[in-house]
Scaffold this motif. Structure first.
Motif, PDB file in Angstrom:
ATOM      1  N   VAL A   1       0.813  -1.109   0.133  1.00 47.95           N
ATOM      2  CA  VAL A   1       0.047   0.014  -0.178  1.00 47.95           C
ATOM      3  C   VAL A   1       0.894   1.232   0.087  1.00 47.95           C
ATOM      4  N   SER A   2       1.979   1.270   0.930  1.00 47.26           N
ATOM      5  CA  SER A   2       2.944   2.222   0.859  1.00 47.26           C
ATOM      6  C   SER A   2       3.689   2.612  -0.491  1.00 47.26           C
ATOM      7  N   GLY A   3       3.642   1.473  -1.463  1.00 51.91           N
ATOM      8  CA  GLY A   3       4.284   1.624  -2.793  1.00 51.91           C
ATOM      9  C   GLY A   3       5.687   1.344  -2.850  1.00 51.91           C
ATOM     10  N   LEU A   4       6.165   0.465  -1.756  1.00 53.14           N
ATOM     11  CA  LEU A   4       7.430   0.014  -1.742  1.00 53.14           C
ATOM     12  C   LEU A   4       7.788  -1.017  -2.742  1.00 53.14           C
ATOM     13  N   GLY A   5       6.921  -1.609  -3.240  1.00 55.99           N
ATOM     14  CA  GLY A   5       6.947  -2.967  -4.273  1.00 55.99           C
ATOM     15  C   GLY A   5       5.723  -3.418  -4.659  1.00 55.99           C
ATOM     16  N   VAL A   6       5.529  -4.232  -5.673  1.00 58.59           N
ATOM     17  CA  VAL A   6       4.406  -4.975  -5.989  1.00 58.59           C
ATOM     18  C   VAL A   6       4.411  -6.461  -5.488  1.00 58.59           C
ATOM     19  N   THR A   7       2.929  -6.958  -5.466  1.00 56.32           N
ATOM     20  CA  THR A   7       3.204  -8.440  -5.159  1.00 56.32           C
ATOM     21  C   THR A   7       2.288  -9.244  -5.868  1.00 56.32           C
ATOM     22  N   VAL A   8       2.336 -10.733  -5.753  1.00 57.79           N
ATOM     23  CA  VAL A   8       1.373 -11.566  -6.502  1.00 57.79           C
ATOM     24  C   VAL A   8       0.668 -12.099  -5.222  1.00 57.79           C
ATOM     25  N   LEU A   9      -0.613 -12.117  -5.398  1.00 58.00           N
ATOM     26  CA  LEU A   9      -1.554 -12.520  -4.499  1.00 58.00           C
ATOM     27  C   LEU A   9      -2.842 -13.314  -5.351  1.00 58.00           C
ATOM     28  N   PRO A  10      -3.360 -14.213  -4.393  1.00 57.91           N
ATOM     29  CA  PRO A  10      -4.798 -14.718  -5.174  1.00 57.91           C
ATOM     30  C   PRO A  10      -5.813 -13.670  -5.173  1.00 57.91           C
ATOM     31  N   LEU A  11      -6.727 -13.594  -5.925  1.00 64.60           N
ATOM     32  CA  LEU A  11      -7.674 -12.568  -5.805  1.00 64.60           C
ATOM     33  C   LEU A  11      -8.567 -12.642  -4.721  1.00 64.60           C
ATOM     34  N   THR A  12      -8.848 -13.707  -4.118  1.00 64.91           N
ATOM     35  CA  THR A  12      -9.729 -13.885  -2.866  1.00 64.91           C
ATOM     36  C   THR A  12      -8.708 -13.135  -1.941  1.00 64.91           C
ATOM     37  N   ALA A  13      -7.833 -13.284  -1.672  1.00 61.74           N
ATOM     38  CA  ALA A  13      -6.531 -12.828  -0.609  1.00 61.74           C
ATOM     39  C   ALA A  13      -6.593 -11.494  -0.828  1.00 61.74           C
ATOM     40  N   THR A  14      -6.677 -10.999  -2.057  1.00 62.30           N
ATOM     41  CA  THR A  14      -6.438  -9.305  -2.428  1.00 62.30           C
ATOM     42  C   THR A  14      -8.013  -8.730  -1.850  1.00 62.30           C
ATOM     43  N   ARG A  15      -8.833  -9.389  -1.860  1.00 64.61           N
ATOM     44  CA  ARG A  15      -9.952  -8.824  -1.169  1.00 64.61           C
ATOM     45  C   ARG A  15     -10.055  -8.726   0.184  1.00 64.61           C
ATOM     46  N   ALA A  16      -9.514  -9.776   0.783  1.00 64.84           N
ATOM     47  CA  ALA A  16      -9.431  -9.996   2.390  1.00 64.84           C
ATOM     48  C   ALA A  16      -8.429  -9.013   3.054  1.00 64.84           C
ATOM     49  N   HIS A  17      -7.192  -8.759   2.219  1.00 63.95           N
ATOM     50  CA  HIS A  17      -6.155  -7.859   2.550  1.00 63.95           C
ATOM     51  C   HIS A  17      -6.177  -6.529   2.575  1.00 63.95           C
ATOM     52  N   PHE A  18      -6.689  -5.934   1.173  1.00 65.76           N
ATOM     53  CA  PHE A  18      -6.873  -4.769   0.977  1.00 65.76           C
ATOM     54  C   PHE A  18      -8.151  -4.400   0.738  1.00 65.76           C
ATOM     55  N   ALA A  19      -8.206  -2.814   1.076  1.00 68.98           N
ATOM     56  CA  ALA A  19      -9.662  -2.147   1.008  1.00 68.98           C
ATOM     57  C   ALA A  19      -9.469  -1.846  -0.838  1.00 68.98           C
ATOM     58  N   PRO A  20     -10.940  -1.811  -1.448  1.00 69.79           N
ATOM     59  CA  PRO A  20     -10.894  -1.511  -2.669  1.00 69.79           C
ATOM     60  C   PRO A  20     -10.037  -0.519  -3.243  1.00 69.79           C
ATOM     61  N   ASP A  21      -9.876   0.627  -2.524  1.00 63.93           N
ATOM     62  CA  ASP A  21      -9.235   1.868  -2.940  1.00 63.93           C
ATOM     63  C   ASP A  21      -7.706   1.844  -2.813  1.00 63.93           C
ATOM     64  N   GLU A  22      -7.307   0.661  -2.186  1.00 65.87           N
ATOM     65  CA  GLU A  22      -5.823   0.751  -1.707  1.00 65.87           C
ATOM     66  C   GLU A  22      -4.831   0.183  -2.872  1.00 65.87           C
ATOM     67  N   VAL A  23      -5.552  -0.494  -3.719  1.00 60.70           N
ATOM     68  CA  VAL A  23      -4.441  -1.093  -4.685  1.00 60.70           C
ATOM     69  C   VAL A  23      -5.052  -1.490  -6.022  1.00 60.70           C
ATOM     70  N   ARG A  24      -4.362  -1.692  -7.041  1.00 60.00           N
ATOM     71  CA  ARG A  24      -4.771  -2.106  -8.479  1.00 60.00           C
ATOM     72  C   ARG A  24      -4.413  -3.296  -8.555  1.00 60.00           C
ATOM     73  N   ALA A  25      -5.284  -3.966  -9.207  1.00 52.24           N
ATOM     74  CA  ALA A  25      -5.048  -5.563  -9.514  1.00 52.24           C
ATOM     75  C   ALA A  25      -4.982  -5.981 -10.857  1.00 52.24           C
ATOM     76  N   TYR A  26      -4.034  -6.545 -11.417  1.00 51.01           N
ATOM     77  CA  TYR A  26      -3.857  -6.862 -12.757  1.00 51.01           C
ATOM     78  C   TYR A  26      -3.856  -8.498 -12.969  1.00 51.01           C
ATOM     79  N   ARG A  27      -4.546  -8.879 -13.885  1.00 52.37           N
ATOM     80  CA  ARG A  27      -4.421 -10.078 -14.332  1.00 52.37           C
ATOM     81  C   ARG A  27      -3.289 -10.464 -15.255  1.00 52.37           C
ATOM     82  N   PHE A  28      -2.628 -11.598 -15.247  1.00 50.76           N
ATOM     83  CA  PHE A  28      -1.677 -11.832 -16.272  1.00 50.76           C
ATOM     84  C   PHE A  28      -1.842 -12.107 -17.579  1.00 50.76           C
ATOM     85  N   ALA A  29      -1.817 -11.386 -18.534  1.00 53.34           N
ATOM     86  CA  ALA A  29      -2.313 -11.403 -19.857  1.00 53.34           C
ATOM     87  C   ALA A  29      -1.833 -12.718 -20.574  1.00 53.34           C
TER      88      ALA A  29
END
Length: 317
Positions: free
Chosen positions: A235-263
């Motif tokens: 959230v502080s912008g110190l790096g990106v991470t890789v997480l499951p989608l459900t974990a992203t919902r659990a750990h972050f508020a919707p306005d805290e992060v951007r989620a990108y699927r791997f194309a």
């Protein structure tokens, strides 16, 4: 073997200092040392080694520590069960939850429904252990564990309950990491600095394997195990991470992060409920396992694998 001495030994290993362990146990240091010496005499091997800062477990001590945790848990479960009587389901049920997954997000809902339906069941939820969760189930340290499926492990059974898709997660405080909307290629991602768990973690192994298969390097700027620390770092912008989608919902508020699927790559793994292969679950543990299955089925979105675009858009500010 005296279970009281096992409890003392576990406390000493946890604290790493006999004096502080004795204070926490409300006994004298000399009495605690005598108990440890008696335990070493019983097992006929040295369990602790003194260091400049305190004590550490020997190889034999680490082995006994793992078994002792299971023995002490069973003793506690028996006392709770006997105290409650036989009219209603009762006992101690310990559930292991995989870190960096949707599992921790089920902790509070599971606790709530257990308290409502089975007030005599004492629930113990564990996320961090000194051994991997499947081994904890095998050793009797936990009754069951909701974990990433590691494949065949002798002595335990894995019940497939969900397939998790992974996404790249970046801070919403920073500019978008790609101009491709809610998707990113591995090549674009390889230019970023990643914050990930250690190499033994399933999330890390799957991420590394995807980059390696594409002939690319995943630049890890930090390894972090506690989930809340990783969350704050991303959230502080110190790096990106890789997480499951459900974990992203659990750990972050919707306005805290951007989620990108791997194309250009599918990063996913199965979540499974791990239970002992031979030892049957207690009545209380079987009831908790059924509640856990129901909570998983009731997760938002369709059953089975979640579609990346749905969660990615939900996590997009």
């Amino acid at each position: 073997m005296d279970t009281r001495r096992l409890g003392y030994f576990v406390r000493v290993v946890d604290v790493g200092n006999i004096t502080r362990a004795a204070d926490s146990l409300h006994i004298t240091q000399s009495a605690l040392s005598q108990h440890i010496s008696a335990l070493e005499h019983d097992v006929k091997t040295r369990l602790l080694t003194r260091t400049g800062r305190g004590v550490v477990a020997t190889a034999s001590g680490r082995s006994l520590y793992r078994y002792a945790q299971g023995i002490l848990r069973l003793e506690k479960a028996a006392r709770i069960d006997l105290r409650a009587g036989g009219d209603t389901p009762a006992g101690l049920v310990t559930v292991g939850l995989a870190s960096y997954s949707m599992a921790p997000g089920l902790a509070v809902p599971l606790l709530r429904v257990v308290r409502e339906r089975y007030p005599n069941i004492q629930l113990q939820l564990i996320q961090n252990l000194t051994v991997v969760m499947s081994q904890a189930v095998l050793l009797g340290q936990v009754d069951m564990a909701l974990i990433y499926d590691p494949g065949y492990v002798k002595g335990v059974v894995f019940e497939h309950v969900l397939e998790e898709d992974f996404c790249l997660i970046s801070s919403a405080r920073l500019p978008p990491v790609t101009h491709r909307g809610d998707s990113i290629t591995l090549k674009e991602a390889s230019r970023l600095g990643f914050i990930l768990p250690s190499e033994v973690h399933t999330v890390r192994r799957i991420t590394d394997a995807a980059f390696h298969a594409a002939g690319l390097h995943c630049s890890v700027v930090a390894e972090i195990e506690p989930g809340m620390v990783l969350r704050d770092a991303v959230v502080s912008g110190l790096g990106v991470t890789v997480l499951p989608l459900t974990a992203t919902r659990a750990h972050f508020a919707p306005d805290e992060v951007r989620a990108y699927r791997f194309a250009d790559s599918q990063l996913h793994t199965a979540m499974s409920l791990c239970t002992p292969e031979v030892q049957p679950l207690s009545e209380a543990a079987a009831l908790v396992a059924d509640l856990l299955r129901t909570l998983i089925r009731d997760q938002p979105g369709p059953a089975g694998r979640r579609e990346p675009s749905v969660a990615a858009n939900a996590a997009h500010p």
